[in-house]
Motif scaffolding. Structure first.
Motif, short mmCIF file in Angstrom:
data_model
loop_
_atom_site.label_atom_id
_atom_site.label_comp_id
_atom_site.label_asym_id
_atom_site.label_seq_id
_atom_site.Cartn_x
_atom_site.Cartn_y
_atom_site.Cartn_z
N GLU A 96 -78.04 38.78 -17.48
CA GLU A 96 -76.73 38.13 -17.48
C GLU A 96 -76.13 38.19 -18.88
O GLU A 96 -76.80 37.88 -19.86
N ASP A 97 -74.86 38.58 -18.96
CA ASP A 97 -74.22 38.70 -20.26
C ASP A 97 -73.60 37.41 -20.75
O ASP A 97 -73.02 37.38 -21.85
N ASP A 98 -73.65 36.34 -19.97
CA ASP A 98 -73.06 35.07 -20.39
C ASP A 98 -74.12 34.03 -20.78
O ASP A 98 -73.82 32.84 -20.88
N VAL A 99 -75.36 34.46 -20.97
CA VAL A 99 -76.42 33.56 -21.42
C VAL A 99 -76.27 33.37 -22.92
O VAL A 99 -76.24 34.34 -23.69
N MET A 100 -76.18 32.11 -23.36
CA MET A 100 -76.00 31.79 -24.77
C MET A 100 -77.33 31.66 -25.50
O MET A 100 -77.44 32.03 -26.67
N MET A 101 -78.34 31.13 -24.84
CA MET A 101 -79.64 30.93 -25.48
C MET A 101 -80.71 30.76 -24.42
O MET A 101 -80.40 30.46 -23.25
N THR A 102 -81.96 30.97 -24.80
CA THR A 102 -83.09 30.77 -23.91
C THR A 102 -84.21 30.10 -24.70
O THR A 102 -84.19 30.09 -25.93
N THR A 103 -85.16 29.55 -23.97
CA THR A 103 -86.35 29.06 -24.65
C THR A 103 -87.17 30.24 -25.14
O THR A 103 -87.06 31.35 -24.62
N ASP A 104 -87.96 30.01 -26.15
CA ASP A 104 -88.74 31.08 -26.75
C ASP A 104 -89.91 31.46 -25.85
O ASP A 104 -90.66 30.59 -25.39
N GLY A 105 -90.06 32.74 -25.55
CA GLY A 105 -91.17 33.20 -24.73
C GLY A 105 -90.84 33.29 -23.26
O GLY A 105 -89.82 32.76 -22.78
N THR A 106 -91.70 33.97 -22.52
CA THR A 106 -91.55 34.14 -21.07
C THR A 106 -92.89 33.87 -20.39
O THR A 106 -93.93 33.74 -21.03
N TYR A 107 -92.85 33.82 -19.05
CA TYR A 107 -94.08 33.66 -18.26
C TYR A 107 -93.88 34.36 -16.93
O TYR A 107 -92.76 34.67 -16.52
N ASP A 108 -94.97 34.63 -16.23
CA ASP A 108 -94.90 35.27 -14.92
C ASP A 108 -94.40 34.27 -13.89
O ASP A 108 -94.94 33.16 -13.75
N CYS A 109 -93.37 34.67 -13.17
CA CYS A 109 -92.82 33.78 -12.15
C CYS A 109 -93.87 33.52 -11.07
O CYS A 109 -94.62 34.43 -10.68
N PRO A 110 -93.94 32.29 -10.54
CA PRO A 110 -94.99 31.97 -9.56
C PRO A 110 -94.73 32.51 -8.16
O PRO A 110 -95.63 32.53 -7.32
N GLY A 111 -93.51 32.99 -7.88
CA GLY A 111 -93.17 33.46 -6.54
C GLY A 111 -93.32 34.96 -6.39
O GLY A 111 -94.42 35.51 -6.47
N ASP A 112 -92.19 35.65 -6.20
CA ASP A 112 -92.20 37.08 -5.92
C ASP A 112 -92.52 37.94 -7.14
O ASP A 112 -92.45 39.16 -7.07
N GLY A 113 -92.84 37.36 -8.22
CA GLY A 113 -93.15 38.14 -9.41
C GLY A 113 -91.96 38.22 -10.34
O GLY A 113 -90.92 37.58 -10.14
N GLY A 114 -92.12 38.99 -11.37
CA GLY A 114 -91.07 39.09 -12.37
C GLY A 114 -91.38 38.19 -13.56
O GLY A 114 -92.44 37.57 -13.65
N VAL A 115 -90.41 38.11 -14.46
CA VAL A 115 -90.56 37.33 -15.68
C VAL A 115 -89.57 36.19 -15.65
O VAL A 115 -88.38 36.39 -15.37
N ARG A 152 -88.20 32.32 -17.58
CA ARG A 152 -88.09 31.56 -18.82
C ARG A 152 -87.98 30.08 -18.49
O ARG A 152 -87.42 29.71 -17.47
N HIS A 153 -88.48 29.24 -19.37
CA HIS A 153 -88.49 27.80 -19.10
C HIS A 153 -87.12 27.16 -19.26
O HIS A 153 -86.90 26.05 -18.75
N GLY A 154 -86.20 27.82 -19.94
CA GLY A 154 -84.88 27.22 -20.12
C GLY A 154 -83.81 28.25 -20.39
O GLY A 154 -84.04 29.27 -21.05
N LEU A 155 -82.59 28.00 -19.87
CA LEU A 155 -81.42 28.85 -20.08
C LEU A 155 -80.19 27.96 -20.28
O LEU A 155 -80.09 26.89 -19.68
N VAL A 156 -79.25 28.43 -21.09
CA VAL A 156 -77.93 27.81 -21.22
C VAL A 156 -76.90 28.92 -21.05
O VAL A 156 -76.94 29.93 -21.76
N ILE A 157 -75.99 28.74 -20.10
CA ILE A 157 -75.02 29.77 -19.72
C ILE A 157 -73.62 29.21 -19.94
O ILE A 157 -73.35 28.04 -19.66
N SER A 158 -72.71 30.06 -20.45
CA SER A 158 -71.31 29.66 -20.66
C SER A 158 -70.41 30.72 -20.07
O SER A 158 -70.55 31.91 -20.37
#
Length: 349
Positions: free
Chosen positions: A187-206, A208-214
Motif C-alpha cells: 500500500e502506498d498510503d502507509v505512513m509507518m509500521t512497527t519494526d520487524g515482521t512475523y509469519d501470519c498465523p492464517g494463510d501465510g505471508g508476512v 506486521r504488528h502495527g500500521l498507520v495509514i493516511s
C-alpha cells in the motif's frame, strides 16, 4: 670529443660543405671537392657575420646532420651512415655506392625542406647539438576522486522527535519508539509500521504488528467526519484482519468485533471524529482498528482518513500510541497546532 677542423657536409644545405674550425661552424661554404689526397686547403679569412634569429619547427637529430667523413673526403663517396665524425660505416663501394649516396643525399634534402629547418647561424659543434626532445603524452594520469561519505539521517533527539510527512494531505505524523518508515509494503498510503515482521498465523505471508495509514476521502460526497468515520470502520477491520488484497486470510478470517471507543477529536487544529473497534480473528490474538476523519488544512479541505491497525496481545504496540500519534499530527510547517482525543474545537458532525 670535438672533431678536428675541416670541411664537413653543411647541416643546413646538404649539397654544400661548411668549414668546422674545431669549436664552431663558420660561415664559409663550398661545393664538394672531388676525392683526393693531401691536406685540405685552408679556409678563407673569416669575416664577422651578424647573427640572425633561428627559425625552426623541429630540432634536427645531430647524428643525421653531422658529416660522416674525414676532412678532404668527397661528400658522396664512400657513403657513411650513422654516428658522427669518427663513427662511420661504409655502405659499399663503386657505382652502387654512388647511386645509394645520391639517393640518400636527395632524401636528406627533401627531409630538410619538408621539416622547414633553416639554420642560419649555429655555434654548436656536430656532436654538441642537443638531441630532439622525445614527445611525451600529455594525457593526465587518472585521478581517483576521494569518496565522499553519503549523508546519513540525523538521529532525532529527545526534544525533537522524528516525524513523517504526508505531502499529499499537508500533515506530519510523529514517529514513536518502535515505529519505522514503511519498507516492502504494497500500500502506498502507509505512513509507518512497527519494526520487524512475523509469519501470519492464517494463510501465510508476512504480517506486521502495527500500521498507520493516511488517505484522502474522494469517493464519497459526504463531508461529516463522524459519518465518514462510522462508515469506514467496518472496511478498515475487513482490510486489516479478514482478507488481504489477493483474497487470502492472514488471520483465518474475522469472527467478531466490539466498539470500544468513539467521539470527537481535534487533529491538526481541526475538528474530527474517531471510531475504535476490538476485533477477534479465527487465528491469532486479533487486534484493534480505528478510523479517524478530519478536514484537511490545505486545498479544498477534503476530509482526511487516518486508519490505525494494532495487533492485540503482548507483541502488539501499546494502545497509548494511537493517542500519542493523534496528538502529534500537525499541519506541514506548523509545529504548534495540535489536538487529541477529547479536545474541543467545534462541531464534528
Amino acid at each position: 670529443m670535438t672533431p678536428p677542423p675541416g670541411w664537413y657536409r653543411d647541416p643546413s644545405a646538404p649539397h654544400q660543405e661548411r668549414w668546422w674550425d674545431g669549436t664552431a661552424w663558420t660561415e664559409h661554404r663550398r661545393a664538394p671537392e672531388p676525392t683526393g689526397f693531401g691536406a685540405p686547403p685552408p679556409p678563407p679569412p673569416q669575416q664577422p657575420v651578424p647573427q640572425q634569429p633561428v627559425r625552426y619547427q623541429q630540432p634536427m637529430d645531430p647524428r643525421q646532420a653531422v658529416p660522416h667523413m674525414r676532412p678532404g673526403q668527397a661528400s658522396t663517396v664512400p657513403l657513411v651512415t650513422g654516428g658522427g665524425p669518427g663513427q662511420r660505416r661504409s655502405a659499399g663501394g663503386g657505382g652502387r655506392g654512388k647511386a645509394v649516396a645520391l639517393t640518400t643525399a636527395a632524401a636528406v634534402l627533401v627531409a630538410a625542406i619538408v621539416t622547414g629547418v633553416f639554420v642560419l647561424g649555429d655555434d654548436d659543434g656536430p656532436e654538441a647539438r642537443t638531441p630532439p626532445a622525445t614527445a611525451t603524452s600529455t594525457v593526465p594520469e587518472p585521478v581517483t576522486a576521494t569518496p565522499t561519505p553519503s549523508p546519513t539521517p540525523t538521529e532525532p533527539s529527545a526534544d525533537t522527535p522524528a516525524v513523517v510527512e504526508d505531502q499529499l494531505n499537508g500533515i506530519t505524523f510523529p514517529l514513536p519508539d518502535g515505529w519505522v518508515l514503511p519498507k516492502y509494503v504494497t500500500e502506498d498510503d502507509v505512513m509507518m509500521t512497527t519494526d520487524g515482521t512475523y509469519d501470519c498465523p492464517g494463510d501465510g505471508g508476512v504480517c506486521r504488528h502495527g500500521l498507520v495509514i493516511s488517505r484522502t476521502v474522494t469517493a464519497n460526497a459526504e463531508s461529516s467526519p463522524k459519518v465518514l468515520a462510522e462508515q469506514d470502520i467496518e472496511d478498515a477491520a475487513d482490510d486489516a484482519y479478514d482478507r488481504d488484497l489477493i483474497g487470502n486470510k492472514p488471520f483465518g478470517g474475522l469472527e467478531s468485533h466490539e466498539q470500544v471507543a468513539s467521539g470527537p477529536v481535534a487533529v491538526a487544529g481541526r475538528a474530527g471524529y474517531y471510531v475504535r473497534w476490538r476485533v477477534k480473528t479465527a487465528k491469532g490474538p486479533g487486534g484493534y482498528v480505528q478510523s479517524m476523519v478530519f478536514p484537511s488544512t490545505v486545498g479544498t479541505e477534503s476530509p482526511i482518513l487516518v486508519r490505525y491497525v494494532f495487533d492485540a496481545g503482548e507483541d502488539g504496540p501499546p494502545l497509548d500510541d494511537m493517542d500519542r500519534i493523534t496528538e502529534g499530527i500537525r499541519p506541514v510547517g506548523d509545529a504548534d497546532t495540535g489536538g487529541g482525543v477529547g479536545s474541543g474545537i467545534g462541531p464534528s458532525n
